[in-house]
Write a protein that holds these residues in place. Structure first.
Motif, PDB file in Angstrom:
ATOM      1  N   ALA A 184      -4.435   9.020  -0.035  1.00 56.05           N
ATOM      2  CA  ALA A 184      -4.114   7.614   0.833  1.00 56.05           C
ATOM      3  C   ALA A 184      -2.673   8.008   1.595  1.00 56.05           C
ATOM      4  O   ALA A 184      -1.964   8.268   0.772  1.00 56.05           O
ATOM      5  CB  ALA A 184      -4.352   6.642  -0.142  1.00 56.05           C
ATOM      6  N   HIS A 185      -2.714   7.561   2.735  1.00 57.23           N
ATOM      7  CA  HIS A 185      -1.471   7.263   3.483  1.00 57.23           C
ATOM      8  C   HIS A 185      -0.989   8.314   4.219  1.00 57.23           C
ATOM      9  O   HIS A 185      -1.339   8.635   5.445  1.00 57.23           O
ATOM     10  CB  HIS A 185      -0.314   6.475   2.765  1.00 57.23           C
ATOM     11  CG  HIS A 185      -0.567   5.354   1.924  1.00 57.23           C
ATOM     12  ND1 HIS A 185      -1.396   4.143   2.603  1.00 57.23           N
ATOM     13  CD2 HIS A 185      -0.798   4.933   0.698  1.00 57.23           C
ATOM     14  CE1 HIS A 185      -1.631   3.084   1.792  1.00 57.23           C
ATOM     15  NE2 HIS A 185      -1.463   3.724   0.672  1.00 57.23           N
ATOM     16  N   CYS A 186      -0.438   9.335   3.667  1.00 58.32           N
ATOM     17  CA  CYS A 186       0.004  10.577   4.335  1.00 58.32           C
ATOM     18  C   CYS A 186       0.696  10.509   5.557  1.00 58.32           C
ATOM     19  O   CYS A 186       0.563  10.859   6.765  1.00 58.32           O
ATOM     20  CB  CYS A 186      -1.154  11.692   4.747  1.00 58.32           C
ATOM     21  SG  CYS A 186      -2.308  12.064   2.993  1.00 58.32           S
ATOM     22  N   THR A 210      -8.956   0.130   3.475  1.00 54.82           N
ATOM     23  CA  THR A 210      -8.255  -1.066   3.731  1.00 54.82           C
ATOM     24  C   THR A 210      -7.137  -1.186   2.897  1.00 54.82           C
ATOM     25  O   THR A 210      -6.026  -1.897   2.998  1.00 54.82           O
ATOM     26  CB  THR A 210      -9.133  -2.201   3.355  1.00 54.82           C
ATOM     27  OG1 THR A 210      -9.617  -1.989   1.831  1.00 54.82           O
ATOM     28  CG2 THR A 210     -10.387  -2.381   4.180  1.00 54.82           C
ATOM     29  N   ASP A 211      -6.918  -0.609   1.565  1.00 56.29           N
ATOM     30  CA  ASP A 211      -5.952  -0.625   0.739  1.00 56.29           C
ATOM     31  C   ASP A 211      -5.603  -2.077   0.158  1.00 56.29           C
ATOM     32  O   ASP A 211      -4.430  -2.164  -0.037  1.00 56.29           O
ATOM     33  CB  ASP A 211      -4.581   0.131   1.336  1.00 56.29           C
ATOM     34  CG  ASP A 211      -3.616   0.389   0.155  1.00 56.29           C
ATOM     35  OD1 ASP A 211      -4.100   0.626  -1.109  1.00 56.29           O
ATOM     36  OD2 ASP A 211      -2.403   0.493   0.509  1.00 56.29           O
ATOM     37  N   VAL A 212      -6.588  -2.720   0.030  1.00 53.13           N
ATOM     38  CA  VAL A 212      -6.230  -4.077  -0.459  1.00 53.13           C
ATOM     39  C   VAL A 212      -5.916  -3.712  -1.886  1.00 53.13           C
ATOM     40  O   VAL A 212      -6.228  -2.901  -2.781  1.00 53.13           O
ATOM     41  CB  VAL A 212      -7.515  -4.822  -0.434  1.00 53.13           C
ATOM     42  CG1 VAL A 212      -7.456  -6.240  -1.571  1.00 53.13           C
ATOM     43  CG2 VAL A 212      -7.902  -5.317   1.004  1.00 53.13           C
ATOM     44  N   THR A 263      -5.490   9.617  -5.114  1.00 51.06           N
ATOM     45  CA  THR A 263      -4.133   9.354  -5.428  1.00 51.06           C
ATOM     46  C   THR A 263      -3.627   8.922  -4.193  1.00 51.06           C
ATOM     47  O   THR A 263      -4.023   8.862  -3.083  1.00 51.06           O
ATOM     48  CB  THR A 263      -3.598  10.518  -6.139  1.00 51.06           C
ATOM     49  OG1 THR A 263      -2.309  10.085  -6.619  1.00 51.06           O
ATOM     50  CG2 THR A 263      -3.141  11.789  -4.995  1.00 51.06           C
ATOM     51  N   HIS A 264      -2.092   8.699  -4.354  1.00 52.13           N
ATOM     52  CA  HIS A 264      -1.562   8.285  -3.083  1.00 52.13           C
ATOM     53  C   HIS A 264      -0.455   9.348  -2.871  1.00 52.13           C
ATOM     54  O   HIS A 264      -0.155  10.190  -3.687  1.00 52.13           O
ATOM     55  CB  HIS A 264      -0.572   6.895  -3.280  1.00 52.13           C
ATOM     56  CG  HIS A 264      -1.475   5.782  -3.629  1.00 52.13           C
ATOM     57  ND1 HIS A 264      -1.848   5.539  -4.771  1.00 52.13           N
ATOM     58  CD2 HIS A 264      -1.695   4.752  -2.729  1.00 52.13           C
ATOM     59  CE1 HIS A 264      -2.524   4.298  -4.830  1.00 52.13           C
ATOM     60  NE2 HIS A 264      -2.689   4.016  -3.487  1.00 52.13           N
ATOM     61  N   LEU A 265      -0.242   9.472  -1.490  1.00 47.87           N
ATOM     62  CA  LEU A 265       0.710  10.674  -1.002  1.00 47.87           C
ATOM     63  C   LEU A 265       1.589  10.231   0.198  1.00 47.87           C
ATOM     64  O   LEU A 265       0.955   9.682   1.199  1.00 47.87           O
ATOM     65  CB  LEU A 265      -0.158  11.762  -0.743  1.00 47.87           C
ATOM     66  CG  LEU A 265       0.743  13.018  -0.190  1.00 47.87           C
ATOM     67  CD1 LEU A 265       1.597  13.618  -0.773  1.00 47.87           C
ATOM     68  CD2 LEU A 265      -0.488  14.008   0.553  1.00 47.87           C
ATOM     69  N   CYS A 317     -12.381   4.011   2.638  1.00 44.40           N
ATOM     70  CA  CYS A 317     -11.984   5.033   1.785  1.00 44.40           C
ATOM     71  C   CYS A 317     -10.875   5.012   0.777  1.00 44.40           C
ATOM     72  O   CYS A 317     -10.436   6.032  -0.007  1.00 44.40           O
ATOM     73  CB  CYS A 317     -11.626   6.359   2.662  1.00 44.40           C
ATOM     74  SG  CYS A 317     -13.028   6.956   3.607  1.00 44.40           S
ATOM     75  N   HIS A 318     -10.351   3.711   0.413  1.00 39.84           N
ATOM     76  CA  HIS A 318      -9.277   3.605  -0.260  1.00 39.84           C
ATOM     77  C   HIS A 318      -9.015   1.753  -0.509  1.00 39.84           C
ATOM     78  O   HIS A 318      -8.418   1.478   0.433  1.00 39.84           O
ATOM     79  CB  HIS A 318      -7.757   4.132   0.424  1.00 39.84           C
ATOM     80  CG  HIS A 318      -6.858   4.141  -0.468  1.00 39.84           C
ATOM     81  ND1 HIS A 318      -6.570   4.717  -1.875  1.00 39.84           N
ATOM     82  CD2 HIS A 318      -5.656   3.123  -0.683  1.00 39.84           C
ATOM     83  CE1 HIS A 318      -5.530   4.251  -2.415  1.00 39.84           C
ATOM     84  NE2 HIS A 318      -5.076   3.171  -1.925  1.00 39.84           N
ATOM     85  N   ILE A 319      -9.016   1.527  -1.686  1.00 39.28           N
ATOM     86  CA  ILE A 319      -8.997   0.065  -2.024  1.00 39.28           C
ATOM     87  C   ILE A 319      -8.760   0.012  -3.313  1.00 39.28           C
ATOM     88  O   ILE A 319      -9.467   0.729  -4.289  1.00 39.28           O
ATOM     89  CB  ILE A 319     -10.064  -0.692  -1.368  1.00 39.28           C
ATOM     90  CG1 ILE A 319     -10.050  -2.335  -1.556  1.00 39.28           C
ATOM     91  CG2 ILE A 319     -11.341  -0.237  -2.188  1.00 39.28           C
ATOM     92  CD1 ILE A 319     -11.162  -3.064  -0.707  1.00 39.28           C
ATOM     93  N   HIS A 320      -8.248  -1.141  -3.912  1.00 39.36           N
ATOM     94  CA  HIS A 320      -7.857  -1.426  -5.405  1.00 39.36           C
ATOM     95  C   HIS A 320      -8.500  -2.509  -5.625  1.00 39.36           C
ATOM     96  O   HIS A 320      -8.041  -3.924  -5.245  1.00 39.36           O
ATOM     97  CB  HIS A 320      -6.120  -1.553  -5.369  1.00 39.36           C
ATOM     98  CG  HIS A 320      -5.557  -0.398  -5.282  1.00 39.36           C
ATOM     99  ND1 HIS A 320      -4.715   0.142  -6.047  1.00 39.36           N
ATOM    100  CD2 HIS A 320      -5.084   0.140  -3.848  1.00 39.36           C
ATOM    101  CE1 HIS A 320      -4.294   1.460  -5.435  1.00 39.36           C
ATOM    102  NE2 HIS A 320      -4.376   1.244  -4.029  1.00 39.36           N
ATOM    103  N   TYR A 321      -9.652  -2.629  -6.494  1.00 40.40           N
ATOM    104  CA  TYR A 321     -10.242  -3.825  -6.846  1.00 40.40           C
ATOM    105  C   TYR A 321      -9.290  -4.792  -7.708  1.00 40.40           C
ATOM    106  O   TYR A 321      -9.427  -6.055  -7.400  1.00 40.40           O
ATOM    107  CB  TYR A 321     -11.526  -3.784  -7.494  1.00 40.40           C
ATOM    108  CG  TYR A 321     -12.067  -3.757  -8.852  1.00 40.40           C
ATOM    109  CD1 TYR A 321     -11.928  -4.963  -9.418  1.00 40.40           C
ATOM    110  CD2 TYR A 321     -11.905  -2.506  -9.589  1.00 40.40           C
ATOM    111  CE1 TYR A 321     -12.225  -5.015 -10.841  1.00 40.40           C
ATOM    112  CE2 TYR A 321     -12.103  -2.685 -10.966  1.00 40.40           C
ATOM    113  CZ  TYR A 321     -12.490  -3.888 -11.391  1.00 40.40           C
ATOM    114  OH  TYR A 321     -12.697  -3.823 -12.935  1.00 40.40           O
TER     115      TYR A 321
END
Ligand code: GUN
Ligand code: ZN
Length: 433
Positions: A269-271, A320-322, A230-232, A75-79
């Motif tokens: 993401a994160h929270c 994974t938030d790679v 987004t990130h939070l 549910c969250h990754i940066h290629y």
């Protein structure tokens, strides 16, 4: 019309099993058969019942020594951060400036974007991930490169161009109006084309002006079925910075809410640093959270409180938030999730782990009508596991007496070596050499 059958131990989730290890919401067929027809699940059940029903033309693939699970959902990754994974020594804001931004600037070059997208998609498949919600860069063509590559495999990808009009290097900056226009054009080009979904992607509040967030919110209202990502509330300095930049909002989450970005299909993401009111607001707007444990530990961000999020009924999937995260593997991610929860007096049984990595993620992305488990009619995205992928796992498996115990040990110790093959809509897209 092609029919394929796969005989194996099969496990999947019908719903969140909660803390009940033996919940019926985890369906297990110790000797099961998965039948796939035209890319969809045509049946799943005990071999004893299904094998006699198969016609003479149906090929039966024997994976009796293995285990079949639904494809994993990230549910969250940066290629664009593929190449900076495992970069030493800093927390979020320094890490962005030191490692992330210089690499994201390279995506001005379309060839570099394409080559990275190719590797990234292969790496997802190698790790058994068949659905992902992905950040691209500020460059619109970085989104094209990813969707083009994913489409070759019919992989289910949601992605978006990063919106970022301040507090970043000049060469990574768009403007509020340009960000809106390019995002809208990308939606028109890609959203719901095949298995592609668009996600409106403001990086995080500190790198967008109020005008940019508001235009992103306007775009979201014009396209209600696109996702938002987004990130939070990841890191304490980030939270303080965001609050200082938007003094009129009641909280960090309030900044997104005021801009029209808090809604169904918003994935935050994160929270980590949320209060009770934030949790109530997330639940009231049916927004989703991506829990990213390897990243939260690696960047020293903090411990995500899964129990509180669940007690509010908030949708939670795994990310994974790679490259802040340290592995593409949902097994590695589950291993760290378990430890993050242990440190808070919480736990994560094998059924719940399976749920978070599959159906929970699908529900967080509102894609559970198509993916997340192997119920009749769903897209046949699944993985075949080698339970003995390392000498140590082989030894551990030798004395294991239950499927749940085997699953838990795999979640704790396995990695991409355990993925024997990955099937996307019934087609094998990855097979271990
Ligand atoms: N917050 C804003 N940008 C990023 C990013 O690229 N990674 C992580 N982990 N957090 C962020
Ligand atoms: Zn991230």
């Amino acid at each position: 019309m092609t029919i394929q059958a796969y005989r194996s131990c099969v496990a999947h989730c019908l719903a969140d099993p909660g803390d009940d290890q033996d919940s019926d919401n985890v369906e297990i067929f110790p000797d099961g058969v998965l039948i796939v027809e035209d890319g969809r699940v045509a049946d799943l059940g005990p071999a004893e019942r299904l094998l006699p029903t198969l016609g003479p033309d149906c090929e039966v693939h024997d994976f009796s020594d293995n285990m079949i699970l639904p494809g994993m959902v990230d549910c969250h990754i940066h290629y664009p951060q593929t190449d900076i994974i495992a970069s030493y020594g800093t927390q979020l804001l320094d890490w962005l400036n030191t490692y992330t931004f210089p690499f994201e600037a390279k995506f001005a070059d379309l060839d570099y974007a394409r080559e990275t997208a190719r590797f990234f998609v292969e790496e997802l498949l190698r790790n058994g991930t068949t659905t992902a919600l992905v950040f691209a860069t500020v460059h619109a063509h970085s989104v094209d490169a990813l969707f083009e590559e994913a489409s070759k495999h019919d992989l289910c990808i949601a992605a978006g161009k990063v919106l970022m009009d301040r507090h970043c290097p000049e060469n990574l900056r768009d403007t509020a109006e340009q960000g809106y226009r390019e995002s809208r054009d990308l939606i028109e080009r890609w959203h719901r084309q095949g298995r592609n979904h668009y996600a409106i992607t403001p990086r995080f509040a500190p790198t967008s002006t109020l005008e940019q967030l508001q235009l992103a919110g306007q775009l979201a209202s014009e396209y209600p079925d696109v996702m938002i990502q987004t990130h939070l509330a990841e890191n304490r300095s980030e939270v303080d910075w965001a609050l200082s930049l938007f003094p009129d909002s009641e909280s960090y989450l309030g900044i997104y809410k005021d801009a029209g970005l808090l809604r169904e299909r918003s994935v935050f993401a994160h929270c980590i640093h949320l209060d009770d009111h934030d949790h109530q607001e997330m639940a009231a707007h049916d927004a989703s959270i991506a829990f990213c444990p390897t990243s939260n530990l690696f960047l020293g961000s903090g411990l995500f409180d899964l129990a509180t999020a669940r007690s509010h009924g908030i949708r939670v999937g795994l990310g994974t938030d790679v490259g802040g995260g340290t592995s593409f593997s949902q097994f590695a991610t589950l291993a760290e999730a378990y430890k993050v929860l242990q440190l808070q007096g919480q736990s994560l049984n094998s059924g719940r782990g399976l749920y978070l990595a599959t159906l929970g993620g699908a529900q967080a992305l509102h894609l559970d009508d198509k993916i997340g488990n192997l119920q009749l009619g769903k897209d046949a995205d699944f993985i075949v596991l080698d339970l003995d992928s390392t000498a140590l796992l082989e030894r551990r498996m030798a004395h294991s007496t239950s499927v749940h115990d085997r699953l838990f040990a795999q979640f704790t110790m396995a990695d991409d070596r355990a993925i024997l093959s990955t099937y996307v809509k019934g087609k094998r897209c990855f097979q271990q050499a």
